[in-house]
Scaffold this motif. Sequence first.
Motif, PDB file in Angstrom:
ATOM      1  N   GLY A  83       0.809  -1.219   0.000  1.00 24.61           N
ATOM      2  CA  GLY A  83       0.000   0.000   0.000  1.00 24.61           C
ATOM      3  C   GLY A  83       0.837   1.261   0.000  1.00 24.61           C
ATOM      4  N   LEU A  85       0.975   4.008  -3.057  1.00 23.52           N
ATOM      5  CA  LEU A  85       0.755   5.451  -2.888  1.00 23.52           C
ATOM      6  C   LEU A  85       1.967   6.261  -3.314  1.00 23.52           C
ATOM      7  CD1 LEU A  85      -1.133   5.604   0.525  1.00 23.52           C
ATOM      8  CD2 LEU A  85      -2.045   6.086  -1.754  1.00 23.52           C
ATOM      9  N   THR A 135       1.977   7.076  -7.027  1.00 23.44           N
ATOM     10  CA  THR A 135       0.950   7.960  -7.562  1.00 23.44           C
ATOM     11  C   THR A 135       1.417   9.401  -7.404  1.00 23.44           C
ATOM     12  OG1 THR A 135      -0.246   8.129  -5.479  1.00 23.44           O
ATOM     13  CG2 THR A 135      -0.866   6.318  -6.951  1.00 23.44           C
ATOM     14  N   ILE A 145       0.575  11.340  -5.257  1.00 23.76           N
ATOM     15  CA  ILE A 145       0.595  11.669  -3.832  1.00 23.76           C
ATOM     16  C   ILE A 145       2.022  11.516  -3.330  1.00 23.76           C
ATOM     17  CG2 ILE A 145      -0.255  11.012  -1.548  1.00 23.76           C
ATOM     18  CD1 ILE A 145      -2.710   9.806  -3.026  1.00 23.76           C
ATOM     19  N   PHE A 168       4.827  10.391  -1.194  1.00 17.64           N
ATOM     20  CA  PHE A 168       4.968   9.350  -0.181  1.00 17.64           C
ATOM     21  C   PHE A 168       6.302   8.667  -0.405  1.00 17.64           C
ATOM     22  CE2 PHE A 168       2.860   6.333   2.691  1.00 17.64           C
ATOM     23  CZ  PHE A 168       1.910   7.152   3.268  1.00 17.64           C
ATOM     24  N   SER A 191       8.242   5.099   0.065  1.00 15.60           N
ATOM     25  CA  SER A 191       8.161   3.686   0.414  1.00 15.60           C
ATOM     26  C   SER A 191       9.499   3.122   0.852  1.00 15.60           C
ATOM     27  CB  SER A 191       7.646   2.888  -0.785  1.00 15.60           C
ATOM     28  OG  SER A 191       8.493   3.074  -1.898  1.00 15.60           O
ATOM     29  N   ASN A 212       4.423  -0.501  -6.266  1.00 17.24           N
ATOM     30  CA  ASN A 212       4.917   0.705  -6.919  1.00 17.24           C
ATOM     31  C   ASN A 212       4.602   0.705  -8.409  1.00 17.24           C
ATOM     32  OD1 ASN A 212       7.653   2.657  -7.469  1.00 17.24           O
ATOM     33  ND2 ASN A 212       6.448   3.009  -5.622  1.00 17.24           N
ATOM     34  N   GLY A 216       0.879   1.338  -8.807  1.00 18.82           N
ATOM     35  CA  GLY A 216       0.615   2.753  -8.537  1.00 18.82           C
ATOM     36  C   GLY A 216       0.946   3.625  -9.737  1.00 18.82           C
TER      37      GLY A 216
END
Length: 141
Positions: free
Chosen positions: A9, A13, A16, A18, A20, A22, A47, A50
Motif C-alpha cells: 500500500g 501510494l 501515484t 501523492i 509518499f 516507500s 509501486n 501505482g
Amino acid sequence: MTAYLGLFGVSFLAATLIPFYSEVALVGLLAAGYDPWLLWLFASAGNTLGAVVNWVLGRYLLYFEHRRWFPFPSSKLHRYQRWYQHFGVWSLLLAWLPVGGDALTFIAGIMRVHLGIFLILVGFGKSLRYAVIILLSGQIF
C-alpha cells in the motif's frame, strides 16, 4: 502478511501523484527481519501498479488540463511532453526517480504508450531500485 500488504500500500501510494516514500518502510521492515524477497516483490508490485494509476490519469484526464485542480501546470506538462518525445518510451526506465518519475508515468498515459510496454519498462526500473535498496541495506536476497 500485514506488514507485506502495508508495504504494498505504501509503495502503491508512493508511485501515484501523492507524495509518499516507500523506501523508509522497506528499510524498516528489512531491519525488523522480514523476508527480503517478499518485501521486494510486494514493494515492486505496489509501486508498479501505482504507476499504472498515473498512466490511466494521463490517458483520460488530459481533457481537464485547464481546470484548476489539474495536477500539473500547463508549462510543466508541455515541457515533460517535449522531453518525453525526445527520449521516447525508454525514458520510462527512469520512472523510479523521486523527482519527475511520477510525471513520466503520467505523460506516458498522455502519449498513449501501450500498457504492456509501460508495465515492462516501469516494472523493471522500479524493481531494480528496490533490489538496490535491499542490497545497500546489507540484506542479501
